[in-house]
Motif scaffolding. Structure first.
Motif, PDB file in Angstrom:
ATOM      1  N   LEU A 259      46.311 -10.056  27.776  1.00 22.85           N
ATOM      2  CA  LEU A 259      45.504  -9.117  26.993  1.00 22.85           C
ATOM      3  C   LEU A 259      46.037  -8.998  25.577  1.00 22.85           C
ATOM      4  O   LEU A 259      45.268  -8.978  24.605  1.00 22.85           O
ATOM      5  N   LEU A 262      45.099 -12.174  23.777  1.00 17.70           N
ATOM      6  CA  LEU A 262      43.645 -12.299  23.621  1.00 17.70           C
ATOM      7  C   LEU A 262      43.122 -11.430  22.497  1.00 17.70           C
ATOM      8  O   LEU A 262      42.278 -11.851  21.690  1.00 17.70           O
ATOM      9  N   ASP A 263      43.633 -10.211  22.411  1.00 21.25           N
ATOM     10  CA  ASP A 263      43.133  -9.248  21.415  1.00 21.25           C
ATOM     11  C   ASP A 263      43.930  -9.262  20.117  1.00 21.25           C
ATOM     12  O   ASP A 263      43.677  -8.456  19.224  1.00 21.25           O
ATOM     13  N   HIS A 264      44.887 -10.173  19.981  1.00 23.76           N
ATOM     14  CA  HIS A 264      45.715 -10.194  18.775  1.00 23.76           C
ATOM     15  C   HIS A 264      44.912 -10.736  17.589  1.00 23.76           C
ATOM     16  O   HIS A 264      44.288 -11.801  17.688  1.00 23.76           O
ATOM     17  N   VAL A 289      38.911 -10.802  32.108  1.00 23.00           N
ATOM     18  CA  VAL A 289      39.937 -11.120  31.111  1.00 23.00           C
ATOM     19  C   VAL A 289      40.350 -12.584  31.238  1.00 23.00           C
ATOM     20  O   VAL A 289      40.484 -13.300  30.235  1.00 23.00           O
ATOM     21  N   ARG A 292      37.691 -14.802  29.848  1.00 27.79           N
ATOM     22  CA  ARG A 292      37.704 -14.806  28.376  1.00 27.79           C
ATOM     23  C   ARG A 292      38.847 -15.663  27.838  1.00 27.79           C
ATOM     24  O   ARG A 292      38.665 -16.423  26.886  1.00 27.79           O
ATOM     25  N   CYS A 293      40.024 -15.538  28.450  1.00 31.91           N
ATOM     26  CA  CYS A 293      41.164 -16.352  28.013  1.00 31.91           C
ATOM     27  C   CYS A 293      40.845 -17.836  28.157  1.00 31.91           C
ATOM     28  O   CYS A 293      41.136 -18.643  27.268  1.00 31.91           O
ATOM     29  N   ASP A 430      34.384  -1.500  26.132  1.00 31.59           N
ATOM     30  CA  ASP A 430      34.916  -2.142  24.922  1.00 31.59           C
ATOM     31  C   ASP A 430      35.941  -1.296  24.179  1.00 31.59           C
ATOM     32  O   ASP A 430      36.565  -1.771  23.227  1.00 31.59           O
ATOM     33  N   ALA A 433      41.718  -1.138  26.025  1.00 33.58           N
ATOM     34  CA  ALA A 433      42.577  -2.319  25.882  1.00 33.58           C
ATOM     35  C   ALA A 433      43.279  -2.628  27.197  1.00 33.58           C
ATOM     36  O   ALA A 433      43.322  -3.772  27.638  1.00 33.58           O
ATOM     37  N   LEU A 456      41.404   1.024  22.241  1.00 33.55           N
ATOM     38  CA  LEU A 456      41.192   0.307  20.983  1.00 33.55           C
ATOM     39  C   LEU A 456      40.499   1.202  19.959  1.00 33.55           C
ATOM     40  O   LEU A 456      40.614   0.994  18.755  1.00 33.55           O
TER      41      LEU A 456
END
Length: 513
Positions: A259, A262-264, A289, A292-293, A430, A433, A456
Motif C-alpha cells: 500500500l 502503491l500510493d507513493h 490492492v 492494482r499492484c 477512496d 489508506a 488519505l
C-alpha cells in the motif's frame, strides 16, 4: 538438494560467477563461488573454536551480506542456526539467548539506537552457556581471513537446521525447530511457483531474521540460481531505487508495504518494469490492492501467499500466472496437506465453510524448543499443525484466508465476525489508506466491532459505516471508528491488533466523528 549446504555447493559449480548476494547499502556483492568460499572459511574458523554439530549459534544483525554467510556456515557445521529479532532489547535478548541454549553469538556492534554488544556484555554473567561472542565489524573479518581447512559435516536433511522464534504477540516467543529438509522444500517449491529462474533478482522488505527472509527469499534464490538483493529496512523511495538500479524481477512484502508503495507519489518516477512476480503474505491481503499492484507497478505475477514460522514459512502459494492468485492463497505446496476444522470440535468442515486452517507434511516444525506442552497443543494427533488462522478451502482446493487469527475473531453477542471481510469493504473507500478491524470490549455484547483507519482525506464515520451496511450484515458494521496516523506494526510490517485494543483502553485513539 534438501540440504542448504548441498544446494550452495551445487550453485557454486553451476553458476560460479553469477550474483548470489547483493547488498547495495554495503556496496557488497558475492558470486555463488565467493558465497561458498566465505561460508566455508567461517565454518572452519568457528570449528577451530570448538563450535560443531548440534551447537546453537545465534545471530543478531540487520540485513547485511554477512547474515547469509553465517546461515550457510552453520549448515556446513551441522550447527543449529538461531536468528534473533533485530528489535530485541536487553530483556528479550536475555530470554532468547538463555532459552535457546546458544553457545555462540555473532552480532552487529549496534543497529540504529540498539546497542547489541553493550547489552550482551552486560548479560554475559547470566548466560553460562554462551561461550563466544563475535562482532561482525571486528571479529568476522579476522575469522574469514584465517581460512582454516574444514570438511563440512555429512549433510543430514532430517537434522534440525534452525531455531526460529515466533513473533510473540503476547508474552515471550517460542522457538520453532525446523529441519534442513523443511526449509529447503518450502524455499524451493515456493520459488518455483512464483516463477523464479536462474539469473532472476529477488528483493524483499522482510527482515532476514523472519522465516520469509531466511527461507523463502534466501533459500528460494539459492535453489534456483537467482540473486538475493538485500535492503536494510523498508522505505518506499529506497525500494524503488533498488528495484530500478538492480533490475529486480521479484519482490516480497506485506500488505502495508505494498500500500505504501502503491500510493507513493514518486512511484511513477522510477522504472519498475523489470518486476515480474512476487509474494504478499498476511491475513489482511486485500485482493483489490494486489490487483492494482499487479497492474500499476506493473507486477503481473504478484501472488497472495499463506504460512507461518511453524510450517517452515509457507503452506500455500499460487502459480505466478494463476488467475485466482489475488483472491486466494493458491493450493497447498507439494507434500503439504491442508484441512479446515471447527475450532472447538476439530470436526472437518466442508468446502466453503470457515474454520481453523490445519496443515500436515514434512515441512512442519519438529516442535518448540524445550516447550513440550506448547508443542503438544500445536501439533495434534495425526501430525496436524494447528495454525490458529481462519480460512476455507474452495472446491478446487485453493485456500482462502477468511478472517485472520482465531484470537482476532470478534464474538459479538454469540455471532462470530471475521475482520478481513470488513477490512476488504472499508479498503474500497477512496479516503481509506489502511484499515484494521478488531474487537472492542462492550458490557452488553461482550465485544463490538471497531475499525481503525488511516485516512488519505477527511471522511465521516457515518459514510464508512454506510458503505459497510450496503454490503455486509448489520451486526458486522463497525460500531465505532477510530483514526490513526500510524499503526503499531510487527517487525515484518503486520498490524498488531492486540496493541490497538490496548490503545482503546488507554484512550490513545481519536474517534472519527
Amino acid at each position: 538438494m534438501l540440504h542448504p549446504w548441498v544446494a550452495l555447493e551445487h550453485a557454486a559449480k553451476a553458476w560460479p560467477d553469477a550474483d548470489a548476494l547483493v547488498f547495495p547499502h554495503q556496496n557488497a556483492h558475492r558470486s555463488f563461488a565467493a558465497y561458498h568460499a566465505e561460508a566455508l572459511a567461517l565454518a572452519g574458523a568457528l570449528h577451530a573454536r570448538g563450535i560443531g554439530a548440534g551447537d546453537h549459534v545465534a545471530l543478531l544483525a540487520e540485513n547485511r551480506v554477512e547474515w547469509a554467510v553465517v546461515q550457510m556456515a552453520c549448515a556446513a557445521l551441522g550447527a543449529v542456526f538461531v536468528p534473533l529479532n533485530t528489535h530485541y532489547r536487553k530483556d528479550d535478548l536475555a530470554y532468547a539467548l538463555k532459552q535457546s541454549d546458544s553457545k555462540a553469538l555473532i552480532c552487529s556492534t549496534q543497529y540504529r539506537s540498539n546497542p547489541y554488544l553493550e547489552n550482551v556484555t552486560a548479560l554475559r554473567a547470566s548466560l553460562p552457556l554462551l561461550a563466544h561472542v563475535f562482532t561482525l565489524e571486528d571479529d568476522y573479518p579476522r575469522l574469514i581471513a584465517e581460512g582454516r581447512s574444514f570438511a563440512p559435516v555429512a549433510p543430514d536433511p532430517l537434522a534440525v537446521a534452525a531455531l526460529l522464534y515466533t513473533s510473540g504477540t503476547t508474552g515471550f516467543p517460542k522457538g520453532a525447530l525446523l529441519s534442513h529438509r523443511a526449509m529447503m522444500m518450502v524455499g524451493r517449491n515456493s520459488a518455483t511457483r512464483l516463477g523464479l529462474s536462474a539469473g532472476d533478482r529477488w528483493t524483499s522488505i522482510i527482515p532476514l531474521f523472519h522465516c520469509a527472509g531466511c527461507i523463502l527469499n534466501l533459500l528460494g534464490c539459492l535453489s534456483h540460481g537467482a540473486a538475493y538483493i538485500g535492503v536494510p529496512s523498508f522505505d518506499p523511495d529506497n525500494m524503488f531505487r533498488i528495484i530500478e538500479a538492480e533490475r529486480c524481477t521479484h519482490l516480497s512484502g506485506v500488505p502495508t508495504s505494498y500500500l505504501a508503495m502503491l500510493d507513493h507519489p514518486a512511484r511513477t518516477n522510477y522504472d519498475l518494469s523489470s518486476l515480474m512476480a512476487g509474494s504478499c503474505g498476511g491475513a489482511d491481503c486485500n485482493p483489490d490492492v494486489l490487483r492494482r499492484c499487479a497492474a500499476e507497478f506493473p507486477m503481473p505475477g504478484l501472488s497472495q501467499v499463506y504460512g507461518q514460522t511453524e510450517g517452515g514459512t509457507l503452506f500455500a502459494c499460487p502459480e505466478h500466472d494463476d488467475p485466482l492468485r489475488w483472491e486466494t492463497a493458491g493450493k497447498a505446496l507439494p507434500e503439504y496437506e491442508l484441512r479446515i476444522v471447527h475450532p472447538d470440535s476439530l470436526e472437518m468442515l466442508a468446502p466453503g465453510e470457515i474454520g481453523e486452517i490445519q496443515a500436515r507434511g514434512p515441512m512442519v516444525m519438529e516442535g518448540y524448543y524445550n516447550k513440550p506442552e506448547a508443542t503438544a497443543e500445536t501439533i495434534i494427533d495425526g501430525g496436524w499443525l494447528r495454525t490458529g488462522d481462519l480460512g476455507y478451502l474452495r472446491e478446487d482446493g485453493r485456500l482462502v484466508i477468511a478472517g485472520g487469527r482465531l484470537r482476532d475473531m470478534i464474538i459479538r453477542g454469540g455471532e462470530n465476525i471475521y475482520p478481513a471481510e470488513i477490512e476488504n469493504v472499508l479498503q474500497q473507500h477512496d479516503a481509506v489508506a489502511e484499515v484494521a478491524v478488531f474487537g472492542v470490549p462492550d458490557d452488553y455484547y461482550g465485544e463490538i466491532v471497531g475499525a481503525a483507519v488511516k485516512l488519505l482525506r477527511p471522511v465521516a464515520a457515518s459514510e464508512l459505516q454506510a458503505l459497510c451496511a450496503a454490503r455486509i450484515a448489520k451486526f458486522k458494521v463497525p460500531a465505532v471508528v477510530f483514526t490513526v496516523e500510524r499503526f503499531p506494526l510487527t517487525p515484518s510490517g503486520k498490524i498488531r491488533k492486540v496493541e490497538l485494543r490496548d490503545w482503546v483502553k488507554e484512550n490513545r485513539m481519536e474517534k472519527l466523528a
